[in-house]
Design a protein around this motif. Sequence first.
Motif, PDB file in Angstrom:
ATOM      1  N   ILE A  54       7.103  24.148  -6.713  1.00 11.67           N
ATOM      2  CA  ILE A  54       7.974  23.407  -7.624  1.00 11.67           C
ATOM      3  C   ILE A  54       7.452  22.018  -7.977  1.00 11.67           C
ATOM      4  CG2 ILE A  54      10.034  24.658  -6.887  1.00 11.67           C
ATOM      5  CD1 ILE A  54      10.812  22.163  -5.284  1.00 11.67           C
ATOM      6  N   MET A  55       6.520  21.488  -7.187  1.00 12.87           N
ATOM      7  CA  MET A  55       5.974  20.168  -7.459  1.00 12.87           C
ATOM      8  C   MET A  55       4.497  20.190  -7.066  1.00 12.87           C
ATOM      9  SD  MET A  55       7.842  17.563  -8.683  1.00 12.87           S
ATOM     10  CE  MET A  55       9.407  17.617  -7.815  1.00 12.87           C
ATOM     11  N   SER A  56       3.683  20.725  -7.942  1.00 12.02           N
ATOM     12  CA  SER A  56       2.272  20.923  -7.622  1.00 12.02           C
ATOM     13  C   SER A  56       1.552  19.587  -7.515  1.00 12.02           C
ATOM     14  CB  SER A  56       1.602  21.776  -8.699  1.00 12.02           C
ATOM     15  OG  SER A  56       1.498  21.044  -9.906  1.00 12.02           O
ATOM     16  N   PRO A  57       0.431  19.538  -6.793  1.00 18.50           N
ATOM     17  CA  PRO A  57      -0.333  18.291  -6.694  1.00 18.50           C
ATOM     18  C   PRO A  57      -0.706  17.692  -8.050  1.00 18.50           C
ATOM     19  CG  PRO A  57      -1.111  19.854  -5.057  1.00 18.50           C
ATOM     20  CD  PRO A  57      -0.123  20.599  -5.923  1.00 18.50           C
ATOM     21  N   SER A  58      -0.868  18.532  -9.065  1.00 22.37           N
ATOM     22  CA  SER A  58      -1.224  18.011 -10.390  1.00 22.37           C
ATOM     23  C   SER A  58      -0.116  17.131 -10.960  1.00 22.37           C
ATOM     24  CB  SER A  58      -1.526  19.160 -11.352  1.00 22.37           C
ATOM     25  OG  SER A  58      -0.388  19.980 -11.550  1.00 22.37           O
ATOM     26  N   VAL A  59       1.137  17.439 -10.628  1.00 21.69           N
ATOM     27  CA  VAL A  59       2.260  16.606 -11.088  1.00 21.69           C
ATOM     28  C   VAL A  59       2.117  15.195 -10.529  1.00 21.69           C
ATOM     29  CG1 VAL A  59       4.761  16.254 -10.963  1.00 21.69           C
ATOM     30  CG2 VAL A  59       3.847  18.540 -11.387  1.00 21.69           C
ATOM     31  N   PRO A  79       0.820  -1.215   0.000  1.00 17.08           N
ATOM     32  CA  PRO A  79       0.000   0.000   0.000  1.00 17.08           C
ATOM     33  C   PRO A  79       0.854   1.266   0.000  1.00 17.08           C
ATOM     34  CG  PRO A  79      -0.825  -1.584   1.603  1.00 17.08           C
ATOM     35  CD  PRO A  79       0.499  -2.102   1.131  1.00 17.08           C
ATOM     36  N   CYS A  80       0.357   2.285  -0.684  1.00 13.80           N
ATOM     37  CA  CYS A  80       1.055   3.567  -0.772  1.00 13.80           C
ATOM     38  C   CYS A  80       0.101   4.703  -0.419  1.00 13.80           C
ATOM     39  CB  CYS A  80       1.596   3.796  -2.187  1.00 13.80           C
ATOM     40  SG  CYS A  80       2.794   2.573  -2.760  1.00 13.80           S
ATOM     41  N   THR A  81       0.677   5.839  -0.069  1.00 17.75           N
ATOM     42  CA  THR A  81      -0.095   7.065   0.139  1.00 17.75           C
ATOM     43  C   THR A  81       0.772   8.239  -0.274  1.00 17.75           C
ATOM     44  OG1 THR A  81      -1.480   8.265   1.719  1.00 17.75           O
ATOM     45  CG2 THR A  81       0.615   7.444   2.548  1.00 17.75           C
ATOM     46  N   VAL A  82       0.141   9.319  -0.740  1.00 18.10           N
ATOM     47  CA  VAL A  82       0.859  10.496  -1.225  1.00 18.10           C
ATOM     48  C   VAL A  82       0.317  11.726  -0.519  1.00 18.10           C
ATOM     49  CG1 VAL A  82       1.540  11.862  -3.251  1.00 18.10           C
ATOM     50  CG2 VAL A  82       1.152   9.382  -3.481  1.00 18.10           C
ATOM     51  N   LEU A  83       1.205  12.602  -0.099  1.00 20.57           N
ATOM     52  CA  LEU A  83       0.833  13.849   0.572  1.00 20.57           C
ATOM     53  C   LEU A  83       1.511  15.009  -0.132  1.00 20.57           C
ATOM     54  CD1 LEU A  83      -0.643  15.011   3.126  1.00 20.57           C
ATOM     55  CD2 LEU A  83       1.565  14.873   4.304  1.00 20.57           C
ATOM     56  N   ALA A  84       0.770  16.088  -0.370  1.00 20.74           N
ATOM     57  CA  ALA A  84       1.329  17.247  -1.066  1.00 20.74           C
ATOM     58  C   ALA A  84       0.748  18.534  -0.494  1.00 20.74           C
ATOM     59  CB  ALA A  84       1.032  17.159  -2.565  1.00 20.74           C
ATOM     60  N   GLY A  85       1.509  19.607  -0.602  1.00 23.68           N
ATOM     61  CA  GLY A  85       1.030  20.925  -0.206  1.00 23.68           C
ATOM     62  C   GLY A  85       0.383  21.634  -1.374  1.00 23.68           C
ATOM     63  N   ASP A  86      -0.737  22.303  -1.134  1.00 26.88           N
ATOM     64  CA  ASP A  86      -1.430  22.949  -2.251  1.00 26.88           C
ATOM     65  C   ASP A  86      -0.726  24.214  -2.722  1.00 26.88           C
ATOM     66  OD1 ASP A  86      -2.077  24.710  -0.199  1.00 26.88           O
ATOM     67  OD2 ASP A  86      -4.235  24.694  -0.589  1.00 26.88           O
ATOM     68  N   GLN A  87       0.274  24.682  -1.961  1.00 27.36           N
ATOM     69  CA  GLN A  87       1.036  25.870  -2.356  1.00 27.36           C
ATOM     70  C   GLN A  87       2.451  25.514  -2.800  1.00 27.36           C
ATOM     71  OE1 GLN A  87      -0.523  28.947  -2.481  1.00 27.36           O
ATOM     72  NE2 GLN A  87      -2.283  27.633  -2.032  1.00 27.36           N
ATOM     73  N   ASP A  88       2.673  24.256  -3.156  1.00 29.06           N
ATOM     74  CA  ASP A  88       3.999  23.815  -3.587  1.00 29.06           C
ATOM     75  C   ASP A  88       4.343  24.461  -4.929  1.00 29.06           C
ATOM     76  OD1 ASP A  88       6.293  22.418  -4.437  1.00 29.06           O
ATOM     77  OD2 ASP A  88       5.660  20.591  -3.428  1.00 29.06           O
TER      78      ASP A  88
END
Length: 258
Positions: free
Chosen positions: A204-209, A193-202
Amino acid sequence: MSLPPSPAVPGAASLTFVCLHYWAGSGREWQAVAAFLAPDYAVLAPDLGGFGEAPAPVGGYSVEAYADQVAALIAAQQLQQYVLVGHSMGGKIALALAARQPVGLVGVALLSPSPPTPEPMTEDERHDSLRAFGEQAAAEKTMRTITARPLPDLLQQQIIHDNLRSTKPAWDAWLLHGSRENIAAQLCQVQVPCTVLAGDQDAIMSPSVHGLETLPLLPVGTPLEIVGGAGHLLPYEAPEEVAALLRTFAQQLARAEN
């Protein structure tokens, strides 16, 4: 090694979070996350070769060579059950290691990960980053660019210091080679199992990437969690949220095992 395994309470001691840092960072970015996880879970946060206090890696600076380094550390620590936690550059390394299906791996958590495919970086951006090595003003500018939430001065100085103590071979190798590597074909071998966490104000690596380049290659149903108001350095900017995600993930893994 910046953080040794922290003590854990009975019943949780068998699970260790092996946390891999971002490019031009160090293992100490996980200090606050480890504090929030203690005493329930152990945390191992090494400096990767050429960064922090780590010497140059014996096998070189490729993604697979870094995965070898982490695998050797896990073996040396005799970890029986662990979750790989990869941040940015560390995310790509974590996926490369997970694709080997190592014994004891039960899950992968990715924080603003470098995608398995080549990073979305223009040649001008690459050139500017290469030229920025060892420059105080550039390190300060980078810190401001990759964070969104305000940080205490002490943490700002820590981020800048880690940037400046990176070695040039490690710095250049990631920009010229590691960030360009494509390990997408290996990810069908990631079976945990995997999970991904991202900041919406990133910036250099936006959640869309992550949605376009990483999630389609991970096990079906892998979630993408968004931290509002946070940038790229989630372990610094949102340590409590990161720890909560890891704690929930560990509990889900335990329930699935039972």
